[in-house]
Design a protein around this motif. Structure first.
Motif: not given
Length: 383
Positions: A154-159, A214-215, A220-227
């Motif tokens: 989930h992500g939550f923010g303001f436009d 949220f900035v 934003h999230w830290v991710v790493w490759p599935m491959a």
């Protein structure tokens, strides 16, 4: 009054008042009640609160307390001695939350059984405004029956452009699955979910944590490759304005630091990163704090300082107040209650923190803004 003040002047005066006063002033007359509950006034009041009352808060959930007030809103005066008890939204069962995101005075709860093939497992998402003690349940999302295995984020923010809060909900599968990634977006203004188009290359990653940072108008999230064989971490972001996913690179030192966890946060309006310098299983922990000085520029990531946790067996840290202090949790063993301390990077000293009751979890760590948001919603529920 013989010479009443112009409406614009009344509006200017009321906008500068705290939420508690405005809730009382709704009873003064119908015109004030009508004015205070308009979307335009609510937006003006939130903007004023951000510019004036920009103190830091932490939302703390006490897992050992079985009551209607398991939450504390901790206001920092340098020691966290001030706190406010918050009643749990009445339509939610206490303790059923999974993750909590906060943004500009609103708090989003996601629950453990938020989705599943069995309708009996479904638990809705909830928006909560503790300042006005009101909450609302979001309508049932479009994506309900997601085959296993699945991962929900989930992500939550303001436009800022549309002056609207948005909730992102997405499902992705592991690299061996042929199922496409699904995503949808809820807009508070329209009160409806809309399915999003997701590019396949946006989700060739695992999420290292479900908690967002949220900035700059984006989650934003830290991710790493599935491959298989690929270990270069990155930052996946969702822009609340253009409603698109993008990937932001990390410096080689951080992207290739396999075996050491990293987490994102926000400090002084800048994207921050907390790097665990020790491989998994180490007893003596230390963390390095980084800031992205220029948003979107990989080369602008700058190390601020390193914290040695002095032999603690377990530690969780939270950056706040423009790098002035760091809040850390210390737990010596599973039977002992947690201790909270402030770390001062200037003096390299730890100071015990008062005001935090019992053992629990920190659920939010942003600049707190008292807001009237949800006051104009017909389907809100008073706590």
């Amino acid at each position: 009054m013989s010479n009443p003040l112009p409406r614009d002047l009344w509006t200017e005066i009321l906008v500068s008042l705290p939420v508690k006063s405005l809730l009382r002033f709704q009873c003064v007359c119908k015109s004030w009640k009508s004015l205070i509950s308009t979307p335009t006034f609510i937006s003006m009041h939130t903007q004023h609160s951000e510019s004036v009352h920009n103190y830091t808060h932490l939302l703390h959930y006490n897992s050992y307390r079985n009551s209607k007030t398991p939450y504390q809103l901790l206001h920092t005066d340098g020691s966290f001695n001030e706190s406010q008890e918050l009643e749990y939204p009445c339509q939610m069962r206490c303790g059923d939350h999974q993750f909590v995101h906060d943004c500009k005075g609103l708090i989003l709860f996601t629950t453990v059984n938020e989705v599943g093939p069995d309708d009996n497992r479904f638990e809705p998402l909830t928006l909560w405004n503790p300042a006005i003690r009101m909450s609302m349940t979001l309508p049932r999302p479009r994506i309900n029956d997601v085959p296993e295995p699945k991962y929900c984020i989930h992500g939550f923010g303001f436009d800022q452009t549309s002056n609207d809060y948005k909730v992102l909900r997405m499902f992705y599968h592991n690299y061996a699955s042929s199922r496409p990634t699904q995503a949808e977006l809820y807009r508070l203004r329209t009160g409806a979910w809309e399915t999003l188009m997701v590019a396949e290359d946006s989700f060739q990653y695992y999420f290292s944590t479900k908690m967002q940072a949220f900035v700059n108008g984006a989650s934003h999230w830290v991710v790493w490759p599935m491959a298989p064989g690929s270990r270069k971490r990155a930052v996946l972001l969702f822009d609340m304005f253009d409603e698109e996913f993008r990937v932001m690179k990390l410096p080689d030192h951080l992207s290739l630091g396999w075996g050491r966890s990293i987490g994102l946060g926000v400090s002084g309006g800048l994207l921050s990163l907390m790097e665990n310098n020790n491989p998994y299983g180490s007893v003596n922990l230390s963390y390095s704090i980084w800031l992205m000085k220029e948003y979107g520029v990989v080369e602008s990531w700058t190390k601020q300082f390193t914290i040695d946790l002095e032999g603690w067996s377990y530690g969780r840290i939270f950056l706040f107040r423009n790098n002035e202090k760091v809040l850390a949790w210390n737990r010596k063993n599973e039977r002992e209650s947690e201790e909270s301390v402030l770390y001062d990077p200037k003096t390299h000293r730890f100071i015990k923190v008062g005001g935090i009751k019992g053992k629990g979890y920190l659920l939010g760590k942003n600049t707190f803004v008292e807001s009237l948001v949800l006051l104009d919603k017909l389907n809100h529920i008073q706590t």
